[in-house]
Design a protein around this motif. Structure first.
Motif, PDB file in Angstrom:
ATOM      1  N   GLU A 263       0.798  -1.221   0.000  1.00 14.26           N
ATOM      2  CA  GLU A 263       0.000   0.000   0.000  1.00 14.26           C
ATOM      3  C   GLU A 263       0.833   1.276   0.000  1.00 14.26           C
ATOM      4  N   THR A 264       2.012   1.260   0.632  1.00 11.73           N
ATOM      5  CA  THR A 264       2.764   2.506   0.817  1.00 11.73           C
ATOM      6  C   THR A 264       4.134   2.444   0.166  1.00 11.73           C
ATOM      7  N   LYS A 265       4.673   3.626  -0.152  1.00 11.73           N
ATOM      8  CA  LYS A 265       6.018   3.719  -0.728  1.00 11.73           C
ATOM      9  C   LYS A 265       7.063   3.216   0.268  1.00 11.73           C
ATOM     10  N   ALA A 268       7.044  -0.467   0.332  1.00 15.64           N
ATOM     11  CA  ALA A 268       7.695  -1.066  -0.841  1.00 15.64           C
ATOM     12  C   ALA A 268       9.203  -1.130  -0.648  1.00 15.64           C
ATOM     13  N   HIS A 286       7.701   2.730  -7.210  1.00 15.85           N
ATOM     14  CA  HIS A 286       6.665   3.535  -6.552  1.00 15.85           C
ATOM     15  C   HIS A 286       6.852   4.987  -6.958  1.00 15.85           C
ATOM     16  N   THR A 312       3.696  -0.337  -5.588  1.00 12.70           N
ATOM     17  CA  THR A 312       2.491   0.298  -5.064  1.00 12.70           C
ATOM     18  C   THR A 312       1.469   0.361  -6.191  1.00 12.70           C
TER      19      THR A 312
END
Length: 470
Positions: A263-265, A268, A286, A312
């Motif tokens: 879901e998030t940078k 990742a 991302h 992402t």
């Protein structure tokens, strides 16, 4: 469609059109506006590029060529593209550009691409060599227009690919600036085409500002997923996700590619670092990575040098990477439409694929939509998922509710139903529940395909003049 297009189709080894191509191409050649919904991996890009380029070959550059020559006399170089394709991400824009080059091969028509994060000087130099079909992300296009490098006065075709995302969230103001506040021909004078795998009702209502008396085309189980994708949902607590992921990677086939969504940078980067330390060749993509890094990561993934890509939502839409055998939702998204696009990176164009999603109570709001989707695609539904879904129902007191993550219009094919068939749009924009050419159902998703039409359409053959001296 003309010798050039048919020759290039043969060179790409396309032997027969996909369903969305079969129905979209005659509508576009018939000069009608179109909103087209079709499953991920169904060939939507060629469905609009082929008929657009065919008409450009037939009709020639027209006044755009004269305008470019006139402004060049004053020492300025400005391009007037005949077709504009807008895409939400750099990767998708680049991919569409590569496809357009295939269909423009051995012709005088020149495709170009502009997107943010890359060297603008190099892109300007490419533009100055000529541009008849422009693929762009909205931000960079606005920049180029403000610099006086691109004029849209003679744009005959406007395409919004992944249109629901283009009009959703932060893209709408930029698109309105491009389409409504500048010099682009108004709707009705230009031909506007919108393509996506999902078209929620609220996005359809917004899209009517850009479309004139349009045909709504729904192909397949729109908003659903391909039965070629085996979907598995497994209960995994947050603390166990990494070890469960390693088990899946160890079981993967040699030389197959695995796409892992988070879901998030920050998530990742952290997961890529973890996999690297565990000895797994992986890379990540991302929004905070530079364009060069993103292109390099995709190249390493495509080539198999790094067969694991942690991504992402930037990689969820439009990207066509062959041999992606497994999509893993390490973190599930907050809405079902994003889930549909993510798992659509595998099982493309008739191939088989596998999608595994890690689920726990953090994802309980997605349970009922996920259960419905699994049932529609004839997938196995875990009994615990049914329990979570019905638990959510009893807590909310009803199945209803609005929001981006909810299915618009109800029924079996969310995002694939023309809202005009049940609700006439305020202020016009198409006839209520119009007829369906060829006798097709006007309710997309309930059959194999559907049209909704504000009137009949006619194919215009045009003249046989070759304006491009080919």
């Amino acid at each position: 469609m003309g010798e050039i297009i048919m020759g290039n189709i043969a060179l790409t080894r396309y032997t027969r059109p996909t369903p969305v191509q079969k129905y979209a191409i005659p509508i576009i050649i018939g000069k009608r506006d179109l909103m087209a919904c079709a499953q991920t991996g169904s060939g939507k890009t060629a469905a609009f590029l082929v008929p657009i380029l065919s008409q450009i070959y037939l009709e020639g550059p027209g006044e755009a060529l004269l305008a470019a020559k006139d402004i060049a006399r004053f020492g300025r170089r400005k391009q007037y593209p005949l077709a504009l394709v807008l895409a939400p991400t750099r990767e998708l824009a680049s991919q569409i550009h590569e496809e357009s080059r295939k269909f423009a091969y051995r012709s005088r028509v020149r495709p170009c691409v502009v997107y943010g994060g890359a060297d603008i000087g190099q892109q300007i130099r490419e533009l100055e060599r000529g541009c008849h079909l422009l693929v762009a992300t909205p931000g960079r296009l606005v920049d180029m227009m403000e610099r006086g490098k691109i004029g849209l006065e003679f744009t005959r075709f406007l395409v919004l690919d992944e249109a629901d995302r283009m009009l959703d969230m932060g893209f709408e103001p930029q698109i309105r600036k491009i389409v409504e506040q500048d010099v682009m021909p108004v709707k009705g004078e230009r031909q506007t085409l919108m393509f996506s795998a999902t078209f929620p009702r609220e996005i359809q209502m917004l899209a009517r500002d850009f479309l004139e008396d349009y045909i709504f085309l729904a192909v397949g189980r729109v908003g659903s997923t391909s039965e070629n994708i085996t979907q598995k949902v497994v209960w995994v607590e947050e603390d166990d996700k990494r070890s469960f992921l390693l088990d899946l990677l160890n079981a993967a086939e040699v030389e197959s590619l695995t796409l892992v969504f988070v879901e998030t940078k920050r998530g990742a980067d952290a997961l890529e670092g973890f996999l690297y330390n565990e000895g797994y060749p992986s890379t990540s993509i991302h929004g905070d990575r530079s364009q060069r890094d993103r292109e390099e990561a995709l190249h390493h993934f495509r080539s198999g040098k790094c067969p694991i890509l942690v991504a992402t939502a930037v990689a969820a839409r439009g990207l066509d990477i062959s041999n992606v055998k497994h999509v893993i939702n390490f973190d599930l998204p907050s809405d079902i439409e994003e889930y549909v696009h993510r798992i659509g990176r595998t099982g493309r164009v008739g191939n088989l694929g596998l999608a595994t999603s890690f689920f726990n109570m953090k994802n309980s709001s997605l349970a009922r939509d996920l259960m419905d989707l699994l049932v529609e695609a004839h997938q196995e539904v875990p009994t615990w998922l049914e329990g979570v879904a019905y638990g959510q129902q009893s807590r909310s007191g009803a199945w209803g509710g609005g929001g981006r993550g909810k299915r618009s219009g109800g029924g079996g094919a969310f995002g694939g139903r023309d809202y005009r068939t049940t609700h006439g749009p305020p202020g016009g924009g198409g006839r209520k529940g119009g007829p369906s050419p060829g006798g097709g159902s006007s309710r997309g998703g309930s059959g194999s395909f559907g049209f909704s039409d504000g009137g009949s359409y006619n194919r215009s053959r045009g003249s046989s003049v070759d304006w491009w001296d080919n």
